[in-house]
Design a protein around this motif. Structure first.
Motif, PDB file in Angstrom:
ATOM      1  N   GLY A 178      37.693  39.880  39.715  1.00 46.65           N
ATOM      2  CA  GLY A 178      38.551  39.209  38.750  1.00 46.65           C
ATOM      3  C   GLY A 178      39.934  39.803  38.617  1.00 46.65           C
ATOM      4  O   GLY A 178      40.747  39.283  37.853  1.00 46.65           O
ATOM      5  N   HIS A 179      40.226  40.877  39.348  1.00 46.61           N
ATOM      6  CA  HIS A 179      41.547  41.493  39.299  1.00 46.61           C
ATOM      7  C   HIS A 179      42.471  40.867  40.343  1.00 46.61           C
ATOM      8  O   HIS A 179      42.017  40.320  41.355  1.00 46.61           O
ATOM      9  CB  HIS A 179      41.454  43.000  39.529  1.00 46.61           C
ATOM     10  CG  HIS A 179      40.879  43.753  38.378  1.00 46.61           C
ATOM     11  ND1 HIS A 179      39.530  43.802  38.112  1.00 46.61           N
ATOM     12  CD2 HIS A 179      41.474  44.482  37.396  1.00 46.61           C
ATOM     13  CE1 HIS A 179      39.313  44.531  37.034  1.00 46.61           C
ATOM     14  NE2 HIS A 179      40.483  44.956  36.573  1.00 46.61           N
ATOM     15  N   LEU A 180      43.761  40.990  40.095  1.00 45.55           N
ATOM     16  CA  LEU A 180      44.765  40.491  41.010  1.00 45.55           C
ATOM     17  C   LEU A 180      45.251  41.643  41.886  1.00 45.55           C
ATOM     18  O   LEU A 180      45.695  42.674  41.392  1.00 45.55           O
ATOM     19  CB  LEU A 180      45.947  39.899  40.237  1.00 45.55           C
ATOM     20  CG  LEU A 180      47.059  39.245  41.060  1.00 45.55           C
ATOM     21  CD1 LEU A 180      46.523  38.050  41.845  1.00 45.55           C
ATOM     22  CD2 LEU A 180      48.207  38.807  40.152  1.00 45.55           C
ATOM     23  N   TYR A 181      45.130  41.452  43.201  1.00 42.07           N
ATOM     24  CA  TYR A 181      45.584  42.443  44.170  1.00 42.07           C
ATOM     25  C   TYR A 181      46.926  41.977  44.724  1.00 42.07           C
ATOM     26  O   TYR A 181      47.098  40.808  45.073  1.00 42.07           O
ATOM     27  CB  TYR A 181      44.562  42.608  45.291  1.00 42.07           C
ATOM     28  CG  TYR A 181      43.286  43.285  44.847  1.00 42.07           C
ATOM     29  CD1 TYR A 181      43.024  44.611  45.161  1.00 42.07           C
ATOM     30  CD2 TYR A 181      42.332  42.598  44.092  1.00 42.07           C
ATOM     31  CE1 TYR A 181      41.856  45.244  44.750  1.00 42.07           C
ATOM     32  CE2 TYR A 181      41.164  43.208  43.665  1.00 42.07           C
ATOM     33  CZ  TYR A 181      40.935  44.535  43.994  1.00 42.07           C
ATOM     34  OH  TYR A 181      39.777  45.147  43.575  1.00 42.07           O
ATOM     35  N   VAL A 182      47.871  42.912  44.823  1.00 45.05           N
ATOM     36  CA  VAL A 182      49.260  42.573  45.141  1.00 45.05           C
ATOM     37  C   VAL A 182      49.774  43.522  46.219  1.00 45.05           C
ATOM     38  O   VAL A 182      49.721  44.745  46.058  1.00 45.05           O
ATOM     39  CB  VAL A 182      50.163  42.694  43.892  1.00 45.05           C
ATOM     40  CG1 VAL A 182      51.599  42.279  44.226  1.00 45.05           C
ATOM     41  CG2 VAL A 182      49.605  41.888  42.728  1.00 45.05           C
ATOM     42  N   GLY A 183      50.298  42.964  47.320  1.00 47.72           N
ATOM     43  CA  GLY A 183      50.928  43.775  48.351  1.00 47.72           C
ATOM     44  C   GLY A 183      52.416  43.917  48.076  1.00 47.72           C
ATOM     45  O   GLY A 183      53.099  42.928  47.803  1.00 47.72           O
ATOM     46  N   THR A 184      52.932  45.133  48.140  1.00 50.51           N
ATOM     47  CA  THR A 184      54.361  45.364  47.916  1.00 50.51           C
ATOM     48  C   THR A 184      54.970  46.103  49.110  1.00 50.51           C
ATOM     49  O   THR A 184      54.264  46.747  49.890  1.00 50.51           O
ATOM     50  CB  THR A 184      54.631  46.174  46.634  1.00 50.51           C
ATOM     51  OG1 THR A 184      54.240  47.542  46.834  1.00 50.51           O
ATOM     52  CG2 THR A 184      53.880  45.586  45.450  1.00 50.51           C
ATOM     53  N   GLY A 185      56.272  46.023  49.236  1.00 47.95           N
ATOM     54  CA  GLY A 185      56.998  46.783  50.235  1.00 47.95           C
ATOM     55  C   GLY A 185      57.765  47.922  49.589  1.00 47.95           C
ATOM     56  O   GLY A 185      57.954  47.951  48.366  1.00 47.95           O
ATOM     57  N   GLU A 186      58.218  48.857  50.425  1.00 49.21           N
ATOM     58  CA  GLU A 186      58.959  49.989  49.866  1.00 49.21           C
ATOM     59  C   GLU A 186      60.446  49.695  49.753  1.00 49.21           C
ATOM     60  O   GLU A 186      61.239  50.585  49.437  1.00 49.21           O
ATOM     61  CB  GLU A 186      58.715  51.281  50.662  1.00 49.21           C
ATOM     62  CG  GLU A 186      58.406  51.124  52.139  1.00 49.21           C
ATOM     63  CD  GLU A 186      59.636  50.884  52.988  1.00 49.21           C
ATOM     64  OE1 GLU A 186      60.444  50.003  52.665  1.00 49.21           O
ATOM     65  OE2 GLU A 186      59.770  51.563  54.011  1.00 49.21           O
TER      66      GLU A 186
END
Length: 386
Positions: A178-186
């Motif tokens: 139920g959590h939101l997983y988020v990919g980020t860049g540096e």
């Protein structure tokens, strides 16, 4: 193609989009107890054959994130235009796409990488859409109300993700917990990837209200770190999280994501399981760490992975610079030999996602200022697995 609620959720379950409340991922990234004990083991990935069965929509502006509604229509982010359109695959050709709303504050431009990026629909409430957007100040996640006539009221869920000229990340996926997983860049600042207090160069795990997920390894939003630019996220049938990310000049990566795992950037590009040595292996405010090595690497000229999906025990990775779609057989935590499809046929490929009818929707990215525009670009292609 009329899809009822049950069929829609069944299709999304393969992507890990169903929320199973009360479960916390263990250190393998899978969710213990999330699957019924009667669930049959997932078949090992084997050879697949892919065929483009037609064009779902055309004339789009850098289609990026896609989120399917329960009735089979899809919301599609247009990166540089700063807008979201709705696509009806059952409508008459030429009438399948209409404007759905504008995301205020979005900063996108041809040749850049930011704008309106990932989309994720709340698996428990299809009236709530999460949007990853680049602004002049930061990257942020904004929640919009989905109305019949377009986007409604909005609120900022998470802000302060670093922004810059490139490396925005932007892919999002709801996990089986139920959590939101988020990919980020540096955001082109390498040191952020090894700073656990920075939200850049990470995979984040947050609640729907933007708070750190319970059980996160560092008591903040960070789930894994040491990433350069994550633009592909997908869960397999056993609730493991996989991610693809851009290398710098040598190799791109497909990674199995571990809770608290350090994926090595900028100390490593590609294989990164060497033991730590010296001060460069010590993160800001932390202790020496070991590194997780990728499951697959590709030469950057053959990949530049922007999106991924998992179906039939196979990871599908859309390649921008490589102008192809990769398939990678999965066998638990192991992988087979990658196979390339559609090499050079459709130009730059940005996003791949499993549709409610179990086909793949695959977007081109030839209007982004870095590709050669073809007739009908940008398009969403419908790909069938045979």
């Amino acid at each position: 193609m009329t899809t009822d609620r049950r069929t829609f959720l069944s299709g999304m379950a393969g992507l890990g989009a169903l929320a199973l409340v009360g479960c916390s991922p263990d250190e393998s990234g899978s969710v213990p107890g999330a699957s019924p004990t009667s669930k049959a083991p997932a078949p090992h990935g084997g050879p697949v054959n892919l065929r483009v069965a037609g064009t779902v929509a055309e004339g789009l502006n850098v289609p990026w994130g896609i989120a399917f509604l329960p009735d089979g229509r899809a919301l599609v982010a247009q990166r540089d235009a700063g807008s979201i359109v709705i696509v009806d695959p059952d409508a008459e050709k030429g009438k399948r796409t209409r404007e759905f709303g504008t995301v205020r504050g979005s900063v996108g431009r041809p040749g850049g990488e930011g704008g309106v990026l990932g989309l994720a629909l709340d698996p428990d409430d299809e009236s709530q859409l999460f949007v990853f957007v680049s602004t002049a100040e930061d990257e942020r996640i904004v929640r919009f109300e989905v109305r019949d006539d377009g986007l409604g009221e909005s609120d900022v869920v998470l802000q302060g993700i670093p922004t810059g000229q490139a490396h925005h990340g932007g892919r999002m996926a709801f996990g089986p917990d139920g959590h939101l997983y988020v990919g980020t860049g540096e955001a082109t600042r390498r040191e952020r990837a090894q700073d656990r207090e920075s939200l850049g160069g990470k995979i984040l795990r947050i609640t729907k209200d933007g708070k750190p997920g319970k059980g996160n390894p560092f008591d903040n939003e960070v789930w894994s770190w040491g990433h350069r630019n994550v633009e592909g996220l997908a869960f397999d049938a056993d609730d493991r999280l996989w991610a693809c990310e851009f290398g710098e000049s040598r190799v791109d990566e497909l990674n199995l994501i571990k809770k608290g795992g350090n994926y090595g950037w900028p100390r490593f590009e590609g294989e990164s399981d060497d033991p730590p040595q010296g001060e460069s292996s010590v993160p800001a405010g932390g202790t020496p760490t070991s590194f997780v090595t990728p499951k697959v690497t590709w030469p950057v000229a053959e990949c530049s992975p922007s999106g991924m999906a998992i179906a039939q025990s196979t990871a599908f990775v859309a390649a921008l610079r490589g102008n192809r779609l990769w398939s990678v057989p999965l066998d638990g935590e192991n992988v087979g030999e990658p196979t390339a499809f559609f090499v050079g046929e459709y130009g730059r490929l940005r996003t791949v996602i499993v549709a409610p009818d179990d086909s793949l929707w695959l977007t081109t990215s030839n209007t982004d200022g870095r590709g050669r525009r073809r007739d009908g670009d940008d398009r969403i292609l419908r790909v069938v697995m045979e």
